[in-house]
Write an enzyme that holds these catalytic residues in place. Structure first.
Site, mmCIF file in Angstrom:
data_model
loop_
_atom_site.group_PDB
_atom_site.id
_atom_site.type_symbol
_atom_site.label_atom_id
_atom_site.label_comp_id
_atom_site.label_asym_id
_atom_site.label_seq_id
_atom_site.Cartn_x
_atom_site.Cartn_y
_atom_site.Cartn_z
ATOM 1 N N SER A 1 13.864 4.855 -19.255
ATOM 2 C CA SER A 1 14.852 5.032 -18.193
ATOM 3 C C SER A 1 14.710 6.439 -17.604
ATOM 4 O O SER A 1 14.661 7.413 -18.331
ATOM 5 C CB SER A 1 16.243 4.834 -18.788
ATOM 6 O OG SER A 1 17.178 5.011 -17.785
ATOM 7 N N GLY A 2 14.631 6.515 -16.308
ATOM 8 C CA GLY A 2 14.538 7.801 -15.629
ATOM 9 C C GLY A 2 13.122 8.310 -15.494
ATOM 10 O O GLY A 2 12.901 9.410 -14.984
ATOM 11 N N THR B 1 11.556 2.910 -10.661
ATOM 12 C CA THR B 1 12.100 2.375 -9.405
ATOM 13 C C THR B 1 11.498 3.108 -8.218
ATOM 14 O O THR B 1 11.116 2.477 -7.228
ATOM 15 C CB THR B 1 13.630 2.508 -9.411
ATOM 16 O OG1 THR B 1 14.100 1.853 -10.586
ATOM 17 C CG2 THR B 1 14.240 1.881 -8.198
ATOM 18 N N SER C 1 20.059 5.006 -12.254
ATOM 19 C CA SER C 1 19.402 4.122 -13.213
ATOM 20 C C SER C 1 19.627 2.659 -12.833
ATOM 21 O O SER C 1 20.746 2.255 -12.521
ATOM 22 C CB SER C 1 19.977 4.404 -14.597
ATOM 23 O OG SER C 1 19.332 3.567 -15.507
ATOM 24 N N SER C 2 18.521 1.889 -12.841
ATOM 25 C CA SER C 2 18.672 0.457 -12.532
ATOM 26 C C SER C 2 19.314 -0.195 -13.736
ATOM 27 O O SER C 2 18.786 -0.109 -14.836
ATOM 28 C CB SER C 2 17.298 -0.171 -12.289
ATOM 29 O OG SER C 2 16.501 0.681 -11.507
ATOM 30 N N GLU D 1 15.444 2.193 -23.770
ATOM 31 C CA GLU D 1 16.628 3.052 -23.829
ATOM 32 C C GLU D 1 17.040 3.350 -25.272
ATOM 33 O O GLU D 1 17.109 2.430 -26.100
ATOM 34 C CB GLU D 1 17.801 2.373 -23.107
ATOM 35 C CG GLU D 1 17.716 2.567 -21.621
ATOM 36 C CD GLU D 1 18.834 1.891 -20.855
ATOM 37 O OE1 GLU D 1 19.657 1.181 -21.485
ATOM 38 O OE2 GLU D 1 18.877 2.076 -19.629
HETATM 39 N N1 LIG Z 1 7.724 10.349 -7.457
HETATM 40 C C1 LIG Z 1 8.895 10.948 -7.483
HETATM 41 N N2 LIG Z 1 9.112 12.035 -6.718
HETATM 42 C C2 LIG Z 1 10.291 12.674 -6.750
HETATM 43 N N3 LIG Z 1 11.307 12.325 -7.537
HETATM 44 C C3 LIG Z 1 11.154 11.247 -8.338
HETATM 45 C C4 LIG Z 1 9.945 10.520 -8.356
HETATM 46 N N4 LIG Z 1 10.088 9.517 -9.233
HETATM 47 C C5 LIG Z 1 11.336 9.626 -9.753
HETATM 48 N N5 LIG Z 1 11.972 10.660 -9.220
HETATM 49 C C6 LIG Z 1 13.335 11.095 -9.531
HETATM 50 O O1 LIG Z 1 13.710 10.552 -10.755
HETATM 51 C C7 LIG Z 1 14.896 9.791 -10.667
HETATM 52 C C8 LIG Z 1 14.817 8.593 -11.561
HETATM 53 O O2 LIG Z 1 13.790 7.730 -11.125
HETATM 54 P P1 LIG Z 1 13.921 6.215 -11.248
HETATM 55 O O3 LIG Z 1 12.767 5.637 -10.505
HETATM 56 O O4 LIG Z 1 15.246 5.738 -10.831
HETATM 57 O O5 LIG Z 1 13.767 5.941 -12.771
HETATM 58 P P2 LIG Z 1 13.728 4.599 -13.561
HETATM 59 O O6 LIG Z 1 13.757 3.505 -12.560
HETATM 60 O O7 LIG Z 1 12.460 4.643 -14.300
HETATM 61 O O8 LIG Z 1 14.873 4.603 -14.439
HETATM 62 C C9 LIG Z 1 14.964 9.413 -9.210
HETATM 63 O O9 LIG Z 1 16.299 9.252 -8.825
HETATM 64 C C10 LIG Z 1 14.325 10.590 -8.515
HETATM 65 O O10 LIG Z 1 15.276 11.605 -8.320
HETATM 66 MG MG LIG Z 2 15.009 2.125 -12.298
#
Ligand SMILES: Nc1ncnc2c1ncn2[C@@H]1O[C@H](COP(=O)(O)OP(=O)(O)O)[C@@H](O)[C@H]1O
Ligand SMILES: [Mg+2]
Length: 1147
Positions: free
Chosen positions: A150-151, A155, A203-204, A432
């Site tokens: 997660s994070g 996404t 977080s999704s 998680e």
């Molecule tokens: N390639 C990227 N460039 C800039 N920020 C990113 C990038 N990937 C993720 N982030 C940051 O990390 C946060 C979490 O990413 P996210 O894709 O939601 O994580 P996950 O889906 O794996 O839980 C995003 O809200 C964004 O702020």
């Molecule tokens: Mg996500």
């Protein structure tokens, strides 16, 4: 494997990597290694290799030495230089930078578009491009598997992939709309399905798998989204430091006052029990503007206004449900009861959702259990009421979310039925580990285990297995296969999920503790399962493991799960009273969300548990993924603080370990970067070698061997499998590709050259042919012209000569002719002279003779005159007169002879009289001539004709100028016997009665004496008698001897009436005279007259008068003819006027 050196198998390493000093191995044939080519290679690498300006190594396969430290250091080095992407072969490692980097610009998109995967520095766009192109060009369905905790940036990565594909695929209004809808589905789903957690601000809280569908050209057609298990417990309760789903905060911050009022909401977060207060606001997140984005996205995706309104009403209702509170109330029978504290909120919810307040209130206070047609209603205590409330809120929200996904799918689904290519993007909740991990974490982590499993299956295991299959030497790489953990969870008999389901369905009291007990019994011996109570009691002393927990050693680490809530969450129970109350709502969306509330569809069967549902949908997903070509993005989280620039080595190391990335590199390095069956390989590169080009006759493998030997590729660079060639290093492949590209260009040039040559030659031949044709035509034409010229000259010369000759002849002829003419003229003149001389002589002679005669005559005359002078004067006058008269008469007759008229007696012509003195003679002559010609005419007649003319003459004498009827009769021949008495059998009797010759037989009308009417009678005239007979019977009515006929009377007019007067006192006269009428009156009267004359020698008296008397018996009646009207046509009418007068009107 670890002592393998990159240089050993990398013939194309650039000098910077082999220190610039290592000589390039020259074991192979020259083709790769000429110095000019080295330069060329270097130049090409400057432009097009991932090795250019590389920080650390871009592809972990090239890492030297390979161990955990070097791996992490490489990642760290790259991360520090803002290189967040690194390859392991074709797998992309992505480290979350936690800040925006300028590497996603449209220019970058263009840079990576249509480039080879290893050509440029590692990037998520390179992977996206590779996947998209092999989907478009090789017709392979793709899936992009994004994993990580997660994070870690899953996404974000999925959105980057989607936006890259959207940027490079087809364009056009329709395609753009599809793209826009696909992209805009993200903000909607994120608002409702994402939340701030301690690990990730966005977080999704659901799993998402999206199939993007393309047509054969690679244009997007639409998509299908599948969602997996929303973490609905978050609706009613959030862990510390976390928030509820974004949408709640977005509505409250972003909606207008008016809209809030409509939804009966207040802007203050603290008013709502369901919203965790401690982290209501998130740094860097503008809920209000996000709300506008969401509404806009909903509009683009195709939500109608009323649908959006309904969705927000449901969200508001969920939020307000949290504010309903219950207080205990004891009933007399000792049962606990609950009561709603403040009904205001309930009222507003009911107004919002159109539910009857009492129904909902009752659903919160009672629970009806139905079993075998029996309904038992029990009251709910306060705890149960809260449970019911929360269950309702969770269900409402999660069902709303599923409805949203369905609704979005409806909008984005492909409109055509043509075959589609599919690119699936999987962004599922990451692994998680929280302080308190519950059922949701268990499920999420199970899903991640499965994904790891598929990764292992498709990459590590598959790769190793392929080597074994192909008979390629393989050093086994140890890697952890997590199938055993998957089995621990999903085994149908002894899996944790199966245990949980069994517990849930078991009769009797079921609690989370009984479930744990069961686990302890069944799984105690499992390597990856730990609990305080497990049989071997290894953990009895482990105080870190509380009694109500169990721990699983996941592939990504140990996770301790609180067993509390497992049973409830797995059951996912919503009291039927509540679902029925919802179904009764006067709100179409809510009604549609609770179809089971419809009493008509009551189903006593338990719905499948949440765990088994999830297991089934994960299994379907895995099956789906296995049919597609996988592309991996492995996301790594650099720190726990969501901060940029911090690279927590321990944290990264942990992730690298459990993701098995090092093993991944090892497998990759031990193995071969590229493999291909011999046939397509030979087909692709056969143009690089003379022996194999254009056709290789032997087996494909031999061909590839020849080809590779010829190219001088070092032997360690490739291996021959049973059916495939394995190329160790990607760059060998690139080199092959480059050579191929070069060779293709050469071939293209060759083809072009041959084509041009062929074209020119064809054109030349055509021109030559044309030239021959034109030349022959021209020659013919010029010869023709020349011939014509010669011909015309010859003709001219000829004509001149002929003309000259002719003129010569003509001149001669003319001369001859002139000579002849002259001779003739001379002769003529001569003859003329002769003739004239003769004529003169004759004339002279004649004149002389005449003169003599004249003189003689004159002399004689003179003599005579002198002789007779004495007589002449007395008789000369008379003689001259007589002579002249004689001469005139002679002339007259001679002329008359020539002018005689025709012999027709009726010809009135007669020549004019020439001299007055011949007047009488002329008339007499005319008369004589007329008589003569009449005689001549008469002489032609036969006796019979004579008789007829006699009769006609008689008639003329009797009636001409006397009777008006006469002229009409002149032209009619007298027939007499009009009725053929002797021939016609009808008159046989009559014929027998009359034995004399019949002169006249004709029908006449006998006028009745009394009234003047007419009756038909046959009138017969014989030699001696006149007879009247009846016309029909033929009986004789009267017979009168001719001697008794005294007179016949008739008018002078144009009628046929006549009266036959009889001798007085004769026998016939007793009846009186006959008054008759006939068409042939003139003929009858004439014949009667002639017959009477010849028989009696007496002339019959014929009286023609317009008034005469007729003897009728004793009386004498006067018959008077008057000029009558034309009333009855031309027929005269007879009328008896009185005793003495009978009037006949003649028209
Ligand atoms: N390639 C990227 N460039 C800039 N920020 C990113 C990038 N990937 C993720 N982030 C940051 O990390 C946060 C979490 O990413 P996210 O894709 O939601 O994580 P996950 O889906 O794996 O839980 C995003 O809200 C964004 O702020
Ligand atoms: Mg996500």
């Amino acid at each position: 494997m670890s002592d393998l050196k990159v240089e050993d198998f990398c013939p194309f390493c650039c000098p910077s990597h082999n220190g610039g000093s290592t000589p390039i191995p020259t074991t192979g044939k020259t083709i790769f290694y000429t110095s000019s080519q080295q330069d060329k290679m270097a130049k090409m690498e400057v432009k097009t290799s991932l090795l250019d300006d590389m920080i650390g190594v871009g592809d972990m396969v090239l890492l030297e030495p390979l161990n955990e430290d070097s791996f992490i250091n490489n990642l760290k080095k790259r991360f520090d230089h803002n290189e967040v992407y690194t390859y392991i072969g074709s797998v992309v490692i992505s480290i979350n930078p936690y800040r925006s980097l300028p590497i996603y610009t449209p220019e970058k998109v263009e840079e990576y578009r249509n480039r080879n995967f290893y050509e440029l520095s590692p990037h998520i766009f390179a992977l996206s491009d590779e996947a998209y192109r092999s989907l478009r060009d090789q017709d392979k369905d793709q899936c992009i598997l994004i994993t990580g905790e997660s994070g870690a940036g899953k996404t974000e990565a999925s959105k980057l992939v989607m936006s890259y594909v959207a940027a490079v695929c087809g364009k056009g209004a329709e395609v753009n709309q599809v793209k826009e809808q696909l992209l805009q589905s993200n903000p909607v789903l994120e608002a409702f399905g994402n939340a701030k957690t301690v690990r990730n601000d966005n977080s999704s809280r659901f799993g998402k798998y999206m199939d993007i569908e393309f047509d054969f050209k690679g244009d997007p057609l639409g998509g299908v989204i599948s969602n997996y298990l929303l973490e609905k417990s978050r609706v009613v309760k959030q862990p510390r430091g976390e928030r509820n789903f974004h949408i709640f905060y977005q509505i409250l911050s972003g909606a207008s006052e008016e809209f809030l009022c409509k939804l009966k909401l207040e802007r203050d977060f603290s008013r709502y029990n369901y919203l965790g207060l401690d982290s209501a606001r998130v740094n860097g997140v503008d809920d209000a503007s996000n709300f506008r984005t969401v509404r806009n996205a909903m509009q683009i995706v195709g939500f109608m206004d009323h649908e959006t309104q309904s969705v927000f009403e449901v969200v508001a209702a969920v939020l307000k449900l949290g504010n309903i509170e219950f207080k205990p109330e004891s009933r007399a029978n000792g049962l606990d009861e609950s009561k709603i504290k403040d009904k205001n909120e309930l009222k507003e919810i009911c107004e919002l959702t159109g539910i009857d307040q009492s129904v909902l209130e009752r659903a919160f206070s009672f629970r009806t259990v139905e079993a075998k047609q029996e309904k038992v209603s029990t009251t709910l205590n306060v705890a149960q009421a809260y449970y019911a409330r929360d269950a309702l809120a969770k269900n409402l929200y999660s069902r709303l979310f599923s409805w949203l996904v369905t609704r979005i799918n409806e909008s984005i689904k492909a409109q055509t039925k043509v075959r589609k290519k599919v690119m699936g993007v999987l962004d599922i909740y990451g692994f998680e580990i929280f302080e308190d991990n519950s059922f949701e974490q268990f499920i999420i982590n199970y899903c991640n285990e499965k994904l790891q499993q598929i990764f292992i299956e498709l990459t590590l295991k598959e790769e190793q297995e392929e080597y074994i299959r192909e008979g390629i030497e393989w050093t086994h790489i140890e890697y952890f296969n997590n199938a055993i953990i998957c089995d621990l969870i999903e085994n149908n008999q002894t899996g944790i999920l199966a245990m949980l389901d069994e517990e849930c369905l078991r009769p009797g009291t079921v609690t989370d503790e009984t479930f744990l007990e069961k686990l302890n019994q069944v799984c105690a011996t499992h390597q990856h399962f730990e609990s305080r109570m497990s049989k071997c009691s290894r953990f009895l002393n482990d105080t870190s493991l509380p009694h109500s927990c169990f721990r699983i050693q996941h592939y990504a680490g140990k996770v301790m799960y609180q067993v509390e809530g497992f049973v409830d969450k797995n059951n996912d129970l919503l009291y039927r009273d509540l679902s029925q109350a919802m179904w009764k709502a006067n709100h179409s969306l809510i009604k549609a969300l609770f179809p089971e509330g419809n009493p008509a569809k009551i189903n006593l069967k338990r719905p499948p548990t949440a765990g088994s549902q999830f297991k089934a949908s994960v299994a379907t997903l895995m099956k789906n993924l296995q049919t597609k070509n996988p592309n991996y993005i492995r996301c790594i989280k650099p720190n726990d603080k969501k901060a940029a620039h911090i690279f927590n080595e321990a944290l990264v190391c942990h992730q690298i370990r459990y993701l098995g990335l090092l093993e991944n590199v090892r497998v990759r390095r031990a193995g071969y970067a590229f493999r291909q069956p011999y046939e397509p390989c030979l087909e692709r590169y056969k143009m690089l070698c003379k022996q194999t080009w254009p056709h290789w006759r032997g087996p494909a493998r031999a061909g590839v061997e020849v080809l590779f030997n010829e190219l001088g590729i070092p032997e360690e660079e490739f291996s021959f499998g049973r059916s495939k060639i394995f190329i160790r290093n990607p760059r060998t492949l690139f080199k092959l590709e480059d050579l191929r590209k070069q060779r293709l260009e050469d071939l293209a040039t060759l083809i072009e050259k041959i084509y041009r040559g062929w074209k020119c030659r064809t054109r030349f031949l055509l021109m030559k042919k044309c030239q021959v044709v034109i030349a022959s035509w021209y020659r013919r034409y010029s010869q023709q012209k020349k011939y014509q010229k010669i011909k015309s000259s010859a003709i001219t010369v000829q004509s001149y000569i002929r003309g000259w000759k002719a003129r010569k002849v003509l001149r001669e002829l003319k001369h001859l002719k002139r000579c002849n003419e002259a001779a003739t003229v001379i002769a003529a003149y001569w003859h003329g002279t002769q003739a004239r001389r003769e004529l003169r002589r004759l004339k002279d002679e004649a004149r002389n003779k005449h003169a003599i005669a004249v003189i003689w005559a004159f002399w004689l005359g003179y003599k005579v005159r002198r002789e007779y002078r004495k007589y002449f004067r007395a008789n000369a006058g008379r003689k001259i007169y007589e002579f002249t008269l004689q001469r005139l008469m002679q002339k007259y007759f001679l002329e008359m002879k020539n002018k005689m008229p025709s012999l027709s007696p009726i010809d009135k012509n007669w020549p004019a009289r020439p001299y007055l003195f011949l007047d009488s003679t002329h008339k007499e002559l005319k008369r004589i001539f007329h008589l003569w010609r009449c005689k001549k005419y008469r002489d032609q007649f036969t006796d019979q004709q004579k008789l007829i003319y006699e009769e006609k003459l008689e008639a003329s004498e009797l009636f001409k100028d006397k009777k008006a009827l006469y002229p009409a009769s002149v032209g009619q021949p007298f027939q007499g016997a009009y009725l053929e008495i002797s021939e016609n059998p009808k008159y046989k009797k009559l014929k027998d009665a009359v034995d004399e010759k019949i002169i006249i037989a004709e029908v006449v009308n006998k006028i009745n004496r009394a009234n003047g009417k007419a009756a038909s009678r046959i009138f017969l005239l014989t030699k001696n008698n006149v007879l009247l007979a009846d016309q029909k019977s033929g009986t004789i009515k009267s017979e009168v001897p001719l001697g008794d006929v005294t007179k016949v009377s008739m008018s002078s007019q144009n009628d046929g009436f006549f009266a036959v007067h009889l001798k007085e006192g004769s026998e016939a006269a007793s009846k009186g005279d006959f008054l008759l009428s006939s068409d042939h009156l003139i003929e009858m009267a004439t014949k009667l007259y002639r017959t009477t004359l010849s028989q009696t020698k007496q002339k019959l008296n014929i009286e023609i008068s317009d008034e005469f008397l007729v003897q009728f018996k004793q009386d004498k009646v006067c018959v008077k003819f008057i000029q009558g009207s034309q009333k009855n046509g031309n027929i005269p009418t007879c009328k008896r006027k009185n005793n003495r007068l009978l009037e006949v009107a003649v028209p």
